[in-house]
Design an enzyme around this catalytic site. Sequence first.
Site, mmCIF file in Angstrom:
data_model
loop_
_atom_site.group_PDB
_atom_site.id
_atom_site.type_symbol
_atom_site.label_atom_id
_atom_site.label_comp_id
_atom_site.label_asym_id
_atom_site.label_seq_id
_atom_site.Cartn_x
_atom_site.Cartn_y
_atom_site.Cartn_z
ATOM 1 N N GLU A 104 0.056 -47.757 -29.190
ATOM 2 C CA GLU A 104 -1.399 -47.498 -29.262
ATOM 3 C C GLU A 104 -1.811 -47.812 -30.682
ATOM 4 O O GLU A 104 -1.530 -47.028 -31.600
ATOM 5 C CB GLU A 104 -1.683 -46.023 -28.941
ATOM 6 N N CYS A 119 -9.316 -44.278 -33.812
ATOM 7 C CA CYS A 119 -8.967 -45.632 -33.365
ATOM 8 C C CYS A 119 -10.108 -46.255 -32.589
ATOM 9 O O CYS A 119 -10.409 -47.426 -32.736
ATOM 10 C CB CYS A 119 -7.695 -45.602 -32.525
HETATM 11 P P1 NAD Z 1 0.640 -46.016 -39.694
HETATM 12 O O1 NAD Z 1 0.955 -47.167 -38.821
HETATM 13 O O2 NAD Z 1 0.648 -46.203 -41.146
HETATM 14 O O3 NAD Z 1 1.637 -44.788 -39.422
HETATM 15 C C1 NAD Z 1 1.802 -44.228 -38.136
HETATM 16 C C2 NAD Z 1 3.157 -43.562 -38.048
HETATM 17 O O4 NAD Z 1 4.182 -44.555 -38.151
HETATM 18 C C3 NAD Z 1 3.450 -42.543 -39.149
HETATM 19 O O5 NAD Z 1 4.117 -41.427 -38.557
HETATM 20 C C4 NAD Z 1 4.387 -43.302 -40.076
HETATM 21 O O6 NAD Z 1 5.255 -42.466 -40.830
HETATM 22 C C5 NAD Z 1 5.180 -44.134 -39.077
HETATM 23 N N1 NAD Z 1 5.817 -45.333 -39.645
HETATM 24 C C6 NAD Z 1 5.505 -45.997 -40.780
HETATM 25 N N2 NAD Z 1 6.317 -47.075 -40.938
HETATM 26 C C7 NAD Z 1 7.139 -47.100 -39.864
HETATM 27 C C8 NAD Z 1 8.166 -47.982 -39.432
HETATM 28 N N3 NAD Z 1 8.514 -49.060 -40.137
HETATM 29 N N4 NAD Z 1 8.790 -47.724 -38.252
HETATM 30 C C9 NAD Z 1 8.418 -46.651 -37.496
HETATM 31 N N5 NAD Z 1 7.460 -45.770 -37.872
HETATM 32 C C10 NAD Z 1 6.817 -45.997 -39.037
HETATM 33 O O7 NAD Z 1 -0.776 -45.503 -39.163
HETATM 34 P P2 NAD Z 1 -1.717 -44.418 -39.820
HETATM 35 O O8 NAD Z 1 -2.293 -45.023 -41.059
HETATM 36 O O9 NAD Z 1 -0.991 -43.124 -39.862
HETATM 37 O O10 NAD Z 1 -2.859 -44.276 -38.695
HETATM 38 C C11 NAD Z 1 -4.022 -45.032 -38.663
HETATM 39 C C12 NAD Z 1 -3.906 -46.164 -37.658
HETATM 40 O O11 NAD Z 1 -3.580 -45.656 -36.372
HETATM 41 C C13 NAD Z 1 -5.218 -46.909 -37.468
HETATM 42 O O12 NAD Z 1 -4.967 -48.286 -37.417
HETATM 43 C C14 NAD Z 1 -5.699 -46.419 -36.118
HETATM 44 O O13 NAD Z 1 -6.586 -47.290 -35.455
HETATM 45 C C15 NAD Z 1 -4.422 -46.242 -35.384
HETATM 46 N N6 NAD Z 1 -4.596 -45.348 -34.239
HETATM 47 C C16 NAD Z 1 -4.531 -45.852 -32.966
HETATM 48 C C17 NAD Z 1 -4.768 -45.021 -31.871
HETATM 49 C C18 NAD Z 1 -4.744 -45.535 -30.446
HETATM 50 O O14 NAD Z 1 -4.669 -44.719 -29.534
HETATM 51 N N7 NAD Z 1 -4.807 -46.831 -30.205
HETATM 52 C C19 NAD Z 1 -5.056 -43.679 -32.089
HETATM 53 C C20 NAD Z 1 -5.124 -43.201 -33.394
HETATM 54 C C21 NAD Z 1 -4.875 -44.042 -34.469
#
Ligand code: NAD
Length: 481
Positions: A253, A287
């Site tokens: 997502e 999001c």
């Molecule tokens: P992010 O991608 O930076 O981090 C998300 C999670 O991934 C965190 O727990 C982080 O520690 C982990 N992570 C980081 N690097 C990783 C790796 N290499 N492997 C596995 N896990 C890793 O996202 P964010 O900045 O926390 O959140 C904001 C983003 O999330 C925005 O782009 C938003 O649109 C998206 N989002 C999408 C939805 C949806 O349902 N489509 C919902 C909410 C947020």
Amino acid sequence: MTAPSGIPTAAIATDFFHLIDGKLVSSETCLDVINPATGQVFARCPAASRAQLDQAVAAARRAQSDWKNTSYTERADFLSRMARALEARQDSLGELLTREQGKPLSQSQAEIGRGGGQLIGLSQIPIPVEVLLDNEQQHIELHYRPLGVVGIITPWNAPINLALGPIASALYTGNAIVLKPSPYTPLTTLKMGELMRDIFPPGVVNVLAGGDDLGQWMAEHPGISKISFTGSVATGKKVMASAAATLKRLTLELGGNDAAIVLDDVDPKAVAKKLFFACTVNSGQVCMAVKRIYAQEKIYGPLCAALAEEARAAALGSGMDPATQLGPIQNRMQYDKLVGLVEDTRRSGATILAGGEIPGGAGYFIPPMVATDLTDDARLVREEQFGPLIPVLKFSEVEDAITRANATDFGLCASVWTSDIDRGAAIAARLEVGTAWVNQHRATSPTVPFGGAKQSGLGRQYALMGLLGYMEPQVISVLKQ
Ligand code: NAD
């Protein structure tokens, strides 16, 4: 735990633990957690090591061998107990969520208290056994089996809301879980882990806080069968690459750049009110927030003016203040990105009707901004801003608006605003997104599939379609004597 120097430890809450195999445990290293309304560290929690992840995965695998043999009804009962426990703790957990995430307290309490609706809604969906063929020679059925251990990785914008769908889906379908929140917002999830310890058999639910490296170890881990990931497009691609070696199942997502197309047959003032909320709820850190508005020529001026009026009237402040409508931006990196977007918009020669000035002082506050006269290639139009910065663009022909709304690699959601709902639905059907709404935005339900088209995701959460993503189809084919 190691104490980072320079921080008065007495003022910092440290009562946070991982949940591994039914036990609350700490780690040798820790994460500092900042209150975005003050910019100050207010709590510290453990950061899991790779060995602790191994322990959690081993415990989950052991526990899953019994858990998968319980019935759907029994598992739904566990989830409904969890929903009641969350509702009972909505005040204390809601306050913690506001302290670490920043959003207004009423929204945090709703995220906790009403979040149980996802647990109950998903666990009432029957999982079918389909008879594919039944004749004198053969009987063929399609069954669905649990996958094993599901790793759930969540972002910082709605840590509880975005965990509950994957938790319910994984557990109801007979999997055990390892849940990892964002290092920016780990605390409420760890407290939810304590609450789940009192409900689920040891090992079925494991909750580990940690940095991005912990997420990567999970995506690579051979003992985890699926990753349910919510976060940015860039990280989603890394998760997919890490998961490739073990061919893990994935639900991704990811981010969005949702367009709202407003036709000239609407009341601009009434629509502006709804759109302003859809753009700025949780300070735009959603999001599926509206991130670009395309307004038809005739109502462009009045709509922009009404949006600017909403922006100027919005109360910005600490989420703990009941008058606050928009809390701070959750973290410094995101705040700096938004400050850069405001500066870029100003430099581009756009007209800024409201906002655009960054206040000094403590905390990561960005006032809502309404910008017009932007080109389609402006950063604020092309990128996912994930903040309360609203670009409004003009169109005359609907065809042109559809083309411009679709001219992006994102494909999460979009909406069409019109008094002609049939025309609205026909336009919605041409938008390249997972969900296209008419006269609403952000309406979701556990019984309606949700997810992104194009680079906004892979697979769906919610509904039977989402649940089956947590299961492996198995054909049972019998040759009759
Ligand atoms: P992010 O991608 O930076 O981090 C998300 C999670 O991934 C965190 O727990 C982080 O520690 C982990 N992570 C980081 N690097 C990783 C790796 N290499 N492997 C596995 N896990 C890793 O996202 P964010 O900045 O926390 O959140 C904001 C983003 O999330 C925005 O782009 C938003 O649109 C998206 N989002 C999408 C939805 C949806 O349902 N489509 C919902 C909410 C947020």
